[in-house]
Design a protein around this motif. Structure first.
Motif, PDB file in Angstrom:
ATOM      1  N   LEU A 334      49.893  39.487  42.518  1.00 10.87           N
ATOM      2  CA  LEU A 334      49.709  38.760  40.870  1.00 10.87           C
ATOM      3  C   LEU A 334      49.785  39.630  39.911  1.00 10.87           C
ATOM      4  CD1 LEU A 334      46.317  35.979  42.450  1.00 10.87           C
ATOM      5  CD2 LEU A 334      48.969  35.574  41.897  1.00 10.87           C
ATOM      6  N   THR A 335      49.277  41.163  39.926  1.00  8.48           N
ATOM      7  CA  THR A 335      49.014  41.843  38.727  1.00  8.48           C
ATOM      8  C   THR A 335      51.371  42.294  39.036  1.00  8.48           C
ATOM      9  OG1 THR A 335      49.169  43.785  41.091  1.00  8.48           O
ATOM     10  CG2 THR A 335      47.924  43.056  39.166  1.00  8.48           C
ATOM     11  N   HIS A 336      52.353  41.523  39.192  1.00  6.66           N
ATOM     12  CA  HIS A 336      52.882  41.826  39.018  1.00  6.66           C
ATOM     13  C   HIS A 336      53.836  40.365  38.143  1.00  6.66           C
ATOM     14  CE1 HIS A 336      57.573  42.843  39.762  1.00  6.66           C
ATOM     15  NE2 HIS A 336      56.928  44.132  39.532  1.00  6.66           N
ATOM     16  N   PRO A 337      55.124  41.313  37.317  1.00  2.11           N
ATOM     17  CA  PRO A 337      55.612  40.056  36.269  1.00  2.11           C
ATOM     18  C   PRO A 337      56.148  38.513  37.628  1.00  2.11           C
ATOM     19  CG  PRO A 337      55.825  41.626  35.366  1.00  2.11           C
ATOM     20  CD  PRO A 337      54.704  42.379  36.499  1.00  2.11           C
ATOM     21  N   THR A 338      56.516  39.107  39.050  1.00  2.00           N
ATOM     22  CA  THR A 338      57.319  37.942  39.283  1.00  2.00           C
ATOM     23  C   THR A 338      56.201  37.573  39.961  1.00  2.00           C
ATOM     24  OG1 THR A 338      57.453  40.292  41.048  1.00  2.00           O
ATOM     25  CG2 THR A 338      58.925  39.646  39.408  1.00  2.00           C
ATOM     26  N   ARG A 368      53.909  30.096  36.210  1.00  2.00           N
ATOM     27  CA  ARG A 368      55.833  30.016  35.343  1.00  2.00           C
ATOM     28  C   ARG A 368      55.370  30.035  34.334  1.00  2.00           C
ATOM     29  NH1 ARG A 368      59.661  25.504  38.042  1.00  2.00           N
ATOM     30  NH2 ARG A 368      60.013  27.346  40.466  1.00  2.00           N
ATOM     31  N   GLY A 369      54.249  29.702  34.007  1.00  2.00           N
ATOM     32  CA  GLY A 369      53.972  29.399  32.491  1.00  2.00           C
ATOM     33  C   GLY A 369      52.481  30.490  31.614  1.00  2.00           C
ATOM     34  N   MET A 370      52.821  31.566  32.679  1.00  2.00           N
ATOM     35  CA  MET A 370      52.249  32.676  32.552  1.00  2.00           C
ATOM     36  C   MET A 370      52.216  33.903  31.936  1.00  2.00           C
ATOM     37  SD  MET A 370      48.440  31.808  34.800  1.00  2.00           S
ATOM     38  CE  MET A 370      47.674  32.984  33.810  1.00  2.00           C
ATOM     39  N   ALA A 371      51.990  34.395  31.190  1.00  2.00           N
ATOM     40  CA  ALA A 371      52.458  35.688  30.382  1.00  2.00           C
ATOM     41  C   ALA A 371      52.380  37.083  31.368  1.00  2.00           C
ATOM     42  CB  ALA A 371      52.143  36.223  29.107  1.00  2.00           C
ATOM     43  N   GLY A 378      43.444  36.782  36.160  1.00  2.00           N
ATOM     44  CA  GLY A 378      43.728  35.650  35.375  1.00  2.00           C
ATOM     45  C   GLY A 378      44.720  35.092  36.142  1.00  2.00           C
ATOM     46  N   ALA A 379      45.720  36.293  37.067  1.00  2.00           N
ATOM     47  CA  ALA A 379      46.605  35.428  37.782  1.00  2.00           C
ATOM     48  C   ALA A 379      46.102  34.556  38.812  1.00  2.00           C
ATOM     49  CB  ALA A 379      46.988  36.374  38.559  1.00  2.00           C
ATOM     50  N   LEU A 380      44.851  35.200  38.966  1.00  2.00           N
ATOM     51  CA  LEU A 380      43.946  34.316  40.375  1.00  2.00           C
ATOM     52  C   LEU A 380      43.646  33.078  39.637  1.00  2.00           C
ATOM     53  CD1 LEU A 380      43.316  34.475  42.802  1.00  2.00           C
ATOM     54  CD2 LEU A 380      41.156  36.243  42.285  1.00  2.00           C
ATOM     55  N   ARG A 448      39.716  35.701  27.743  1.00  2.00           N
ATOM     56  CA  ARG A 448      41.370  35.719  27.592  1.00  2.00           C
ATOM     57  C   ARG A 448      41.928  36.143  29.729  1.00  2.00           C
ATOM     58  NH1 ARG A 448      42.856  42.460  27.068  1.00  2.00           N
ATOM     59  NH2 ARG A 448      45.039  41.801  27.352  1.00  2.00           N
ATOM     60  N   ASP A 449      41.563  35.829  30.186  1.00  2.00           N
ATOM     61  CA  ASP A 449      42.396  35.031  31.376  1.00  2.00           C
ATOM     62  C   ASP A 449      42.085  33.764  31.046  1.00  2.00           C
ATOM     63  OD1 ASP A 449      41.679  37.641  32.475  1.00  2.00           O
ATOM     64  OD2 ASP A 449      39.802  37.832  33.134  1.00  2.00           O
ATOM     65  N   ALA A 450      40.908  33.024  30.366  1.00  2.00           N
ATOM     66  CA  ALA A 450      41.322  31.956  30.894  1.00  2.00           C
ATOM     67  C   ALA A 450      42.343  31.501  29.519  1.00  2.00           C
ATOM     68  CB  ALA A 450      40.031  31.286  30.152  1.00  2.00           C
ATOM     69  N   MET A 451      41.941  32.551  28.799  1.00  2.54           N
ATOM     70  CA  MET A 451      43.608  31.749  27.672  1.00  2.54           C
ATOM     71  C   MET A 451      44.520  31.896  28.292  1.00  2.54           C
ATOM     72  SD  MET A 451      42.165  30.053  24.599  1.00  2.54           S
ATOM     73  CE  MET A 451      44.371  30.366  23.497  1.00  2.54           C
ATOM     74  N   ALA A 452      44.781  32.481  29.734  1.00  2.00           N
ATOM     75  CA  ALA A 452      46.011  33.258  29.975  1.00  2.00           C
ATOM     76  C   ALA A 452      46.733  31.511  30.375  1.00  2.00           C
ATOM     77  CB  ALA A 452      45.641  34.321  30.875  1.00  2.00           C
ATOM     78  N   VAL A 453      45.732  31.012  31.083  1.00  2.00           N
ATOM     79  CA  VAL A 453      45.649  29.602  31.948  1.00  2.00           C
ATOM     80  C   VAL A 453      46.349  28.794  30.724  1.00  2.00           C
ATOM     81  CG1 VAL A 453      44.974  28.267  34.095  1.00  2.00           C
ATOM     82  CG2 VAL A 453      44.305  31.136  33.724  1.00  2.00           C
ATOM     83  N   LEU A 454      44.711  28.278  30.178  1.00  2.00           N
ATOM     84  CA  LEU A 454      45.136  27.474  29.304  1.00  2.00           C
ATOM     85  C   LEU A 454      46.706  26.873  28.725  1.00  2.00           C
ATOM     86  CD1 LEU A 454      43.470  25.321  28.325  1.00  2.00           C
ATOM     87  CD2 LEU A 454      42.872  27.117  25.784  1.00  2.00           C
TER      88      LEU A 454
END
Length: 531
Positions: A334-338, A368-371, A378-380, A448-454
């Motif tokens: 989850l901590t890698h861009p892939t 896929r839509g997350m930075a 945030g990824a979790l 910040r984590d919530a915005m990454a998902v939103l």
């Protein structure tokens, strides 16, 4: 004079003194190297230059023979050795490959002349400390001097061949642990029974392991016994062919790669394949199923059909693996861009149920839509949404389940709880919040984590929130200015500490955030009226 040769105003030097004499266009060759080449005038940049020759009495920095091809851009100079190709700009050296050692190096050029590429065997990194690869190669050389076989091994070989900078370097050898202790002054045992030692003689810590063959894995994690062996049997015990390659750093060209399991062919084909019988490899340690997912996603590999089917057959075996080990693998994914591809494979290979305890539909579009730069929490959070959990609902039970499944730390658990709550507030309440409440939410835990998902699941709302937060940040001291008064100020007004303190302070701070009070005196007056 002094070894300088001038050609049409530009200079090619035959010794180290030539650089100073040549000025901006000069090339200085280090002591002992013969050079032939040219440096074009600035208007003719870039020009190729070439040196070839042999050292004299004093050996040059890259060994007795050098063949170099490169470019000079602006007034930058690239000096590559051992048979290398690369280019340089005015501010330094970009990527180079030294084919003689199979290295990928980065280096730079100082204003006073050449700084060798970082990572070359003879030298150090930019901070003056020997690089991890240089330390590993020095260990290989010493073991060879004592008559042993020794290679670079494992993940560092895979990464080098894929063009990825390795994080660390391991050495595999036929030398036994007791011999390794005798050859090096600074050693530590981390698994001497398994033939694993740490060597620190050259600065960076390098793991040095004796070639071995493994016995049965009754605990599904470690072999019950090991037998010291040779390179072939050591390769055959490893999990995947791409991790079972060796490099001889003292050789050059194709001869430097020792491939006993067709791993190089799999690397070229971008295929992840178990070594030998995939069912046997997975039965030895079921965590290898998650490692397969991580490797396949991170390196853009397809999982070989037989290996994939074996992973599906052994998916339930993950339930017997410690939650700590499972959690660490999920964290690394989850901590890698892939991460998006990794989570797709988790579900395609039927591993997600064993990880999280239940089978659920999976929406791949969320991750896929997350930075790329999203952190673990945030990824979790995004993964839980992708698995169909509703962020508009309270997440107490969900957070507790995630903590058990992944053995989350207290900080990660608290962060996930805050992110889940913030995401719920953004989705259900943002439009109705006043300025103070919006500022509090935007500066609070989990936002910040919530915005990454939103931004992924509700891009229009995410964009609107981003714009509003930027606007609010420019009003009345920003999102979270220092409070004008505190509890001590209330005591000075004659108030007694108690539940009313927080109510009064919150009300005054909200007024500050909204610009209704802007000085300490105004804040004290408001507090006194509220009291």
């Amino acid at each position: 004079s002094g070894g300088e040769v001038a050609v049409e105003g530009d200079a090619v030097g035959l010794n180290a003194g030539a650089h100073d004499a040549a000025g901006d266009g000069g090339v200085g060759i280090d002591d002992g190297l013969c050079g032939l080449g040219r440096v074009g005038a600035e208007e003719h940049q870039p020009d190729e230059w070439r040196f070839e020759g042999a050292s004299g009495e004093d050996e040059g920095p890259f060994g007795e023979e050098s063949f170099v091809v490169g470019e000079v851009l602006g007034d930058g100079l690239a000096l590559l050795g051992g048979g290398g190709v690369g280019h340089a700009g005015a501010d330094g050296l970009e990527e180079t490959e030294v084919f003689g050692r199979g290295d990928r190096h980065r280096g730079s050029i100082s204003e006073s002349g050449v700084r060798y590429p970082v990572g070359v065997e003879h030298g150090t990194g930019e901070d003056g400390v020997m690089t991890a690869r240089a330390a590993a190669v020095a260990i290989v050389r010493r073991l060879r001097e004592h008559g042993h076989t020794a290679y670079l091994a494992g993940g560092c070989v895979r990464d080098e061949l894929l063009g990825v900078e390795p994080k660390d370097f391991d050495v595999a050898t036929d030398a036994r642990p007791e011999a390794i202790r005798g050859y090096f002054k600074r050693t530590a045992e981390v698994g001497a029974a398994f033939g694993v030692m740490l060597v620190r003689d050259f600065g960076p810590t390098v793991e040095v392991a004796t070639f071995r063959a493994d016995g049965a894995y009754s605990d599904k994690r470690r072999p019950d016994s090991v037998e010291f062996s040779d390179a072939r049997r050591d390769a055959e015990r490893r999990d995947f062919t791409i991790n079972a390659l060796f490099i001889d750093p003292l050789e050059s060209g194709d001869e430097r790669v020792i491939d006993l399991v067709d791993g190089r062919k799999d690397l070229i084909a971008r295929t992840l394949r178990a070594v030998g019988d995939p069912d046997k490899r997975l039965a030895e340690d079921h965590l290898r199923a998650l490692r397969a997912v991580r490797f396949a996603a991170r390196y853009g590999l397809s999982i070989e059909e037989g290996t994939g089917e074996a992973i599906r057959r052994h998916a339930n075996g993950l339930e017997g693996v410690s939650r700590e080990r499972i959690g660490e693998e999920i964290r690394r994914m989850l901590t890698h861009p892939t991460r998006a591809r990794a989570c797709e494979l988790l579900h395609e290979l039927r591993l997600a149920r064993a990880v999280f305890g239940e089978e659920r539909d999976y929406d791949a579009a969320v991750l896929r839509g997350m930075a790329d730069d999203v952190g673990y929490v945030g990824a979790l959070t995004g993964l839980l949404v992708a698995r169909g959990h509703e962020p508009r609902m309270a997440g107490g039970g969900l957070i507790a389940d995630a903590r058990r499944a992944l053995l989350l730390s207290n900080d990660d658990r608290d962060g996930l709880r805050a992110a889940w709550a913030a995401l719920g507030s953004l989705l259900t309440a943002w439009d109705g919040l006043g300025e103070a409440a919006r500022k509090r939410l935007a500066s609070g835990a989990g936002f910040r984590d919530a915005m990454a998902v939103l931004r992924s699941i509700e891009p229009a709302l995410g964009g609107a929130v981003d714009a509003e937060v930027a606007r609010l940040d420019g009003r009345f001291g920003g999102l979270a200015p220092a409070a004008l008064i505190d509890g001590a100020a209330l005591i000075s007004l004659g108030m007694r500490p108690g539940p009313s303190f927080s109510r009064v302070l919150d009300a005054v701070y909200d007024a500050q955030l909204e610009g209704r009070v802007s000085t300490r005196e105004e804040a004290l007056a408001m507090a006194k009226s509220l009291a």
